[in-house]
Design a protein around this motif. Sequence first.
Motif, PDB file in Angstrom:
ATOM      1  N   ASN A   2       0.841  -1.193   0.000  1.00 57.71           N
ATOM      2  CA  ASN A   2       0.000   0.000   0.000  1.00 57.71           C
ATOM      3  C   ASN A   2       0.877   1.244   0.000  1.00 57.71           C
ATOM      4  OD1 ASN A   2      -2.260  -1.683   0.246  1.00 57.71           O
ATOM      5  ND2 ASN A   2      -2.182  -1.613   2.482  1.00 57.71           N
ATOM      6  N   SER A   3       0.541   2.210  -0.853  1.00 56.92           N
ATOM      7  CA  SER A   3       1.356   3.410  -0.989  1.00 56.92           C
ATOM      8  C   SER A   3       0.505   4.661  -0.870  1.00 56.92           C
ATOM      9  CB  SER A   3       2.076   3.422  -2.332  1.00 56.92           C
ATOM     10  OG  SER A   3       2.942   2.303  -2.463  1.00 56.92           O
ATOM     11  N   ILE A  67       0.419   1.413   5.649  1.00 58.41           N
ATOM     12  CA  ILE A  67       1.136   2.007   4.522  1.00 58.41           C
ATOM     13  C   ILE A  67       2.555   1.439   4.462  1.00 58.41           C
ATOM     14  CG2 ILE A  67       1.884   4.171   3.446  1.00 58.41           C
ATOM     15  CD1 ILE A  67      -1.154   3.902   3.769  1.00 58.41           C
ATOM     16  N   HIS A  68       2.999   1.072   3.258  1.00 59.33           N
ATOM     17  CA  HIS A  68       4.321   0.470   3.100  1.00 59.33           C
ATOM     18  C   HIS A  68       5.330   1.392   2.419  1.00 59.33           C
ATOM     19  CE1 HIS A  68       1.373  -2.978   3.029  1.00 59.33           C
ATOM     20  NE2 HIS A  68       2.050  -3.175   4.138  1.00 59.33           N
ATOM     21  N   SER A  69       4.854   2.420   1.744  1.00 60.55           N
ATOM     22  CA  SER A  69       5.760   3.382   1.110  1.00 60.55           C
ATOM     23  C   SER A  69       5.024   4.689   0.879  1.00 60.55           C
ATOM     24  CB  SER A  69       6.324   2.847  -0.217  1.00 60.55           C
ATOM     25  OG  SER A  69       5.298   2.730  -1.191  1.00 60.55           O
ATOM     26  N   VAL A  70       5.792   5.758   0.764  1.00 62.71           N
ATOM     27  CA  VAL A  70       5.236   7.087   0.534  1.00 62.71           C
ATOM     28  C   VAL A  70       5.953   7.706  -0.662  1.00 62.71           C
ATOM     29  CG1 VAL A  70       4.879   9.401   1.477  1.00 62.71           C
ATOM     30  CG2 VAL A  70       4.681   7.400   2.972  1.00 62.71           C
ATOM     31  N   GLY A  71       5.184   8.300  -1.557  1.00 59.61           N
ATOM     32  CA  GLY A  71       5.753   8.990  -2.709  1.00 59.61           C
ATOM     33  C   GLY A  71       5.306  10.437  -2.712  1.00 59.61           C
ATOM     34  N   SER A  98       6.199   9.434   6.459  1.00 60.40           N
ATOM     35  CA  SER A  98       7.219   8.409   6.269  1.00 60.40           C
ATOM     36  C   SER A  98       7.967   8.125   7.573  1.00 60.40           C
ATOM     37  CB  SER A  98       8.207   8.862   5.186  1.00 60.40           C
ATOM     38  OG  SER A  98       9.319   8.009   5.114  1.00 60.40           O
ATOM     39  N   ALA A 299       1.799   8.107  -6.123  1.00 61.53           N
ATOM     40  CA  ALA A 299       1.446   6.935  -5.316  1.00 61.53           C
ATOM     41  C   ALA A 299       1.742   5.656  -6.093  1.00 61.53           C
ATOM     42  CB  ALA A 299      -0.026   6.988  -4.915  1.00 61.53           C
ATOM     43  N   SER A 302       5.519   5.191  -6.332  1.00 60.75           N
ATOM     44  CA  SER A 302       6.019   4.724  -5.036  1.00 60.75           C
ATOM     45  C   SER A 302       5.748   3.249  -4.841  1.00 60.75           C
ATOM     46  CB  SER A 302       5.366   5.547  -3.920  1.00 60.75           C
ATOM     47  OG  SER A 302       5.752   5.068  -2.652  1.00 60.75           O
ATOM     48  N   HIS A 303       4.571   2.807  -5.264  1.00 60.81           N
ATOM     49  CA  HIS A 303       4.216   1.389  -5.187  1.00 60.81           C
ATOM     50  C   HIS A 303       5.214   0.556  -6.000  1.00 60.81           C
ATOM     51  CE1 HIS A 303       1.640  -2.204  -5.337  1.00 60.81           C
ATOM     52  NE2 HIS A 303       1.897  -2.235  -6.626  1.00 60.81           N
ATOM     53  N   GLY A 306       8.734   0.609  -4.378  1.00 63.30           N
ATOM     54  CA  GLY A 306       8.802  -0.186  -3.157  1.00 63.30           C
ATOM     55  C   GLY A 306       8.887  -1.671  -3.415  1.00 63.30           C
TER      56      GLY A 306
END
Length: 308
Positions: A2-3, A67-71, A98, A299, A302-303, A306
């Motif tokens: 999830n991003s 959430i696993h990553s942020v863009g 983040s 987003a 970022s997905h 990641g």
Amino acid sequence: MNSLGFDTSNYTTSVAFYNGVDFVQNKRLLPVKDGERGIRQSDAVFHHTKAYPELLSDLLEKTGNDIHSVGVSVTPTTQPGSYMPCFLVGEGAARCVSSALGVPLYRFSHQQGHIAAALYSANKTNLLQQKFLAFHVSGGTTDLVLCEPDEDEIFKVSPLASSSDLKAGQAVDRIGVKMGIPFPAGVGLEKLAEKSEKTFKNKIKLQDGFCSLSGLENKCIKMLEKGETPEDTAKFLLSYIADAVTEMTYFAFKKYGELPIIYAGGVMSDKIIKDIITSRYEAFFAEPEFSCDNAAGVAYLSHLRGKL
């Protein structure tokens, strides 16, 4: 995977969630006073700062905070010196999230986000594995770029051509506001143009792939002063932009061959422009939701980043 994606363009505050299948987006247009054609950077920063707590809180209530990553988009483009203060707000918010969640933060340009959102919307994300051409046409750009796969950025962007003066979105907004259409004027101008039955044949001159649009604004003003209807003037303006983009596309085809081409940015959501272009060659466009400024593109990037 999830991003979250953050984007604070000059006219829209946006945050998006992507779970690998679907998007959830929250965004808000920045307020522009009636009759004005834009907003100062200091005002944009203020409105972004004010909007984010509510937009982000509402989004996370819908999606949860797994959430696993942020863009985030941190610059208008990837070119050296590209900078606008408004993007600092999004970067600051993204850094906070983040750090709080202990997940990686990936930085992209606003332009990369637009292109990625258009690819997703047009179901053409497979193009990220090869070279392709892209247009980013909005209030601040009329850019033609070459895109190539890149491990760190997912894809890198090399500029090929642009407008040498006025940008397409500026022409739309300036003439639209002059006609009494609220800013941003794209939707209102399109509605006017749809009522026109005229067709226009425009001769576009390029210099090394670059077009000039300052004369377009002047000609539209003269048309109105001479009694041309707003409907016909709007149709002329949009058809001229479509013809300019078409000629720039042919320039790129001659130089690089007929690579796949995607059209991104708010101006490219206009149906009249789209119909003119697609009548001449195969081209891919985003749906309007993914054409205007949004955080969905970063987003999505970022997905992908990641997962590497």
